[in-house]
Design a protein around this motif. Structure first.
Motif, PDB file in Angstrom:
ATOM      1  N   CYS A 103      -8.900   6.986 -24.838  1.00 56.48           N
ATOM      2  CA  CYS A 103      -8.409   5.614 -24.672  1.00 56.48           C
ATOM      3  C   CYS A 103      -7.248   5.348 -25.628  1.00 56.48           C
ATOM      4  O   CYS A 103      -7.397   5.441 -26.849  1.00 56.48           O
ATOM      5  CB  CYS A 103      -9.556   4.647 -24.938  1.00 56.48           C
ATOM      6  SG  CYS A 103      -9.069   2.935 -25.165  1.00 56.48           S
TER       7      CYS A 103
ATOM      8  N   TRP B 251      -5.829   2.462 -26.321  1.00 53.51           N
ATOM      9  CA  TRP B 251      -6.132   1.286 -27.162  1.00 53.51           C
ATOM     10  C   TRP B 251      -6.999   1.705 -28.352  1.00 53.51           C
ATOM     11  O   TRP B 251      -6.797   1.219 -29.466  1.00 53.51           O
ATOM     12  CB  TRP B 251      -6.870   0.224 -26.349  1.00 53.51           C
ATOM     13  CG  TRP B 251      -6.052  -0.462 -25.314  1.00 53.51           C
ATOM     14  CD1 TRP B 251      -5.982  -0.149 -23.982  1.00 53.51           C
ATOM     15  CD2 TRP B 251      -5.192  -1.579 -25.498  1.00 53.51           C
ATOM     16  NE1 TRP B 251      -5.138  -1.013 -23.347  1.00 53.51           N
ATOM     17  CE2 TRP B 251      -4.636  -1.908 -24.255  1.00 53.51           C
ATOM     18  CE3 TRP B 251      -4.846  -2.342 -26.606  1.00 53.51           C
ATOM     19  CZ2 TRP B 251      -3.751  -2.957 -24.072  1.00 53.51           C
ATOM     20  CZ3 TRP B 251      -3.965  -3.400 -26.427  1.00 53.51           C
ATOM     21  CH2 TRP B 251      -3.431  -3.692 -25.181  1.00 53.51           C
TER      22      TRP B 251
ATOM     23  N   LYS C 242     -16.831  -4.510 -21.978  1.00 54.27           N
ATOM     24  CA  LYS C 242     -15.940  -4.440 -20.816  1.00 54.27           C
ATOM     25  C   LYS C 242     -14.635  -3.715 -21.138  1.00 54.27           C
ATOM     26  O   LYS C 242     -14.049  -3.088 -20.270  1.00 54.27           O
ATOM     27  CB  LYS C 242     -15.601  -5.852 -20.313  1.00 54.27           C
ATOM     28  CG  LYS C 242     -16.792  -6.679 -19.935  1.00 54.27           C
ATOM     29  CD  LYS C 242     -17.342  -6.266 -18.604  1.00 54.27           C
ATOM     30  CE  LYS C 242     -18.440  -7.237 -18.206  1.00 54.27           C
ATOM     31  NZ  LYS C 242     -19.344  -6.695 -17.247  1.00 54.27           N
ATOM     32  N   LEU C 243     -14.127  -3.890 -22.361  1.00 51.12           N
ATOM     33  CA  LEU C 243     -12.863  -3.278 -22.770  1.00 51.12           C
ATOM     34  C   LEU C 243     -13.075  -2.463 -24.039  1.00 51.12           C
ATOM     35  O   LEU C 243     -13.976  -2.736 -24.830  1.00 51.12           O
ATOM     36  CB  LEU C 243     -11.815  -4.370 -23.043  1.00 51.12           C
ATOM     37  CG  LEU C 243     -11.425  -5.254 -21.859  1.00 51.12           C
ATOM     38  CD1 LEU C 243     -10.568  -6.427 -22.346  1.00 51.12           C
ATOM     39  CD2 LEU C 243     -10.683  -4.454 -20.814  1.00 51.12           C
ATOM     40  N   TRP C 244     -12.195  -1.487 -24.244  1.00 50.16           N
ATOM     41  CA  TRP C 244     -12.274  -0.641 -25.438  1.00 50.16           C
ATOM     42  C   TRP C 244     -11.027  -0.820 -26.286  1.00 50.16           C
ATOM     43  O   TRP C 244      -9.966  -1.080 -25.739  1.00 50.16           O
ATOM     44  CB  TRP C 244     -12.378   0.820 -25.040  1.00 50.16           C
ATOM     45  CG  TRP C 244     -13.525   1.160 -24.171  1.00 50.16           C
ATOM     46  CD1 TRP C 244     -14.804   0.680 -24.248  1.00 50.16           C
ATOM     47  CD2 TRP C 244     -13.513   2.060 -23.077  1.00 50.16           C
ATOM     48  NE1 TRP C 244     -15.576   1.234 -23.265  1.00 50.16           N
ATOM     49  CE2 TRP C 244     -14.807   2.093 -22.535  1.00 50.16           C
ATOM     50  CE3 TRP C 244     -12.537   2.851 -22.493  1.00 50.16           C
ATOM     51  CZ2 TRP C 244     -15.146   2.884 -21.450  1.00 50.16           C
ATOM     52  CZ3 TRP C 244     -12.872   3.646 -21.426  1.00 50.16           C
ATOM     53  CH2 TRP C 244     -14.168   3.656 -20.912  1.00 50.16           C
TER      54      TRP C 244
ATOM     55  N   THR D  25     -14.291  -2.002 -28.435  1.00 49.95           N
ATOM     56  CA  THR D  25     -15.028  -3.224 -28.756  1.00 49.95           C
ATOM     57  C   THR D  25     -15.846  -2.933 -29.993  1.00 49.95           C
ATOM     58  O   THR D  25     -16.582  -1.949 -30.030  1.00 49.95           O
ATOM     59  CB  THR D  25     -15.947  -3.660 -27.596  1.00 49.95           C
ATOM     60  OG1 THR D  25     -15.131  -4.072 -26.495  1.00 49.95           O
ATOM     61  CG2 THR D  25     -16.848  -4.818 -28.010  1.00 49.95           C
TER      62      THR D  25
ATOM     63  N   THR E  61     -12.488  -7.331 -29.827  1.00 49.95           N
ATOM     64  CA  THR E  61     -12.094  -6.419 -28.764  1.00 49.95           C
ATOM     65  C   THR E  61     -10.595  -6.188 -28.857  1.00 49.95           C
ATOM     66  O   THR E  61      -9.819  -7.135 -28.975  1.00 49.95           O
ATOM     67  CB  THR E  61     -12.448  -7.021 -27.392  1.00 49.95           C
ATOM     68  OG1 THR E  61     -13.863  -7.272 -27.363  1.00 49.95           O
ATOM     69  CG2 THR E  61     -12.088  -6.073 -26.257  1.00 49.95           C
ATOM     70  N   ARG E  62     -10.223  -4.923 -28.826  1.00 47.57           N
ATOM     71  CA  ARG E  62      -8.819  -4.523 -28.929  1.00 47.57           C
ATOM     72  C   ARG E  62      -8.100  -5.233 -30.075  1.00 47.57           C
ATOM     73  O   ARG E  62      -7.182  -6.044 -29.866  1.00 47.57           O
ATOM     74  CB  ARG E  62      -8.093  -4.762 -27.610  1.00 47.57           C
ATOM     75  CG  ARG E  62      -8.580  -3.858 -26.510  1.00 47.57           C
ATOM     76  CD  ARG E  62      -7.759  -3.987 -25.258  1.00 47.57           C
ATOM     77  NE  ARG E  62      -8.221  -2.999 -24.288  1.00 47.57           N
ATOM     78  CZ  ARG E  62      -7.821  -2.942 -23.034  1.00 47.57           C
ATOM     79  NH1 ARG E  62      -6.929  -3.821 -22.596  1.00 47.57           N
ATOM     80  NH2 ARG E  62      -8.287  -2.031 -22.222  1.00 47.57           N
TER      81      ARG E  62
END
Length: 106
Positions: free
Chosen positions: A31, A33, A71-73, A75, A89-90
């Motif tokens: 990832c 991010w 839901k997002l990385w 986190t 998150t992010r």
């Protein structure tokens, strides 16, 4: 800068039973991010060496991430004595992470 996320994860009950301050970081090694956030996360943790930091690889069908509704990385879930206190998150800057760490380390 550690970009490895272990593929083994503890059961949720074990995480909920952890005493003291803990941060669980959900992400993956591939990832972008997650990779970009590593210097920010590492920098924030230098002021809080006593906080447990657990990295966990996340993805479809991964029960721990689903139990936290990730839901997002990346986190980052900031916990004290098994209870979620904050979440980032992010992260866009080190202060976001440092502020959340201050909430669980106090």
């Amino acid at each position: 800068m550690e970009t490895t996320y272990p593929t083994t994860e503890p059961p949720r009950a074990e995480v909920d039973a952890l005493a003291g301050p803990t941060v669980i970081e959900f992400g993956t090694a591939w990832c972008g991010w997650c990779r970009a956030a590593q210097p920010l996360i590492a920098g924030a943790f230098t002021s809080y060496p006593g906080v447990r930091h657990m990295k966990v690889e996340d993805g479809p069908g991964r029960p721990l991430g689903r139990s936290f509704r990730v839901k997002l990385w990346p986190t980052l879930v900031f916990m004290r004595d098994g209870q979620e206190v904050a979440r980032v998150t992010r992260p866009a800057n080190m202060d976001e992470v440092r502020d959340a760490l201050a909430k669980i380390a106090a």
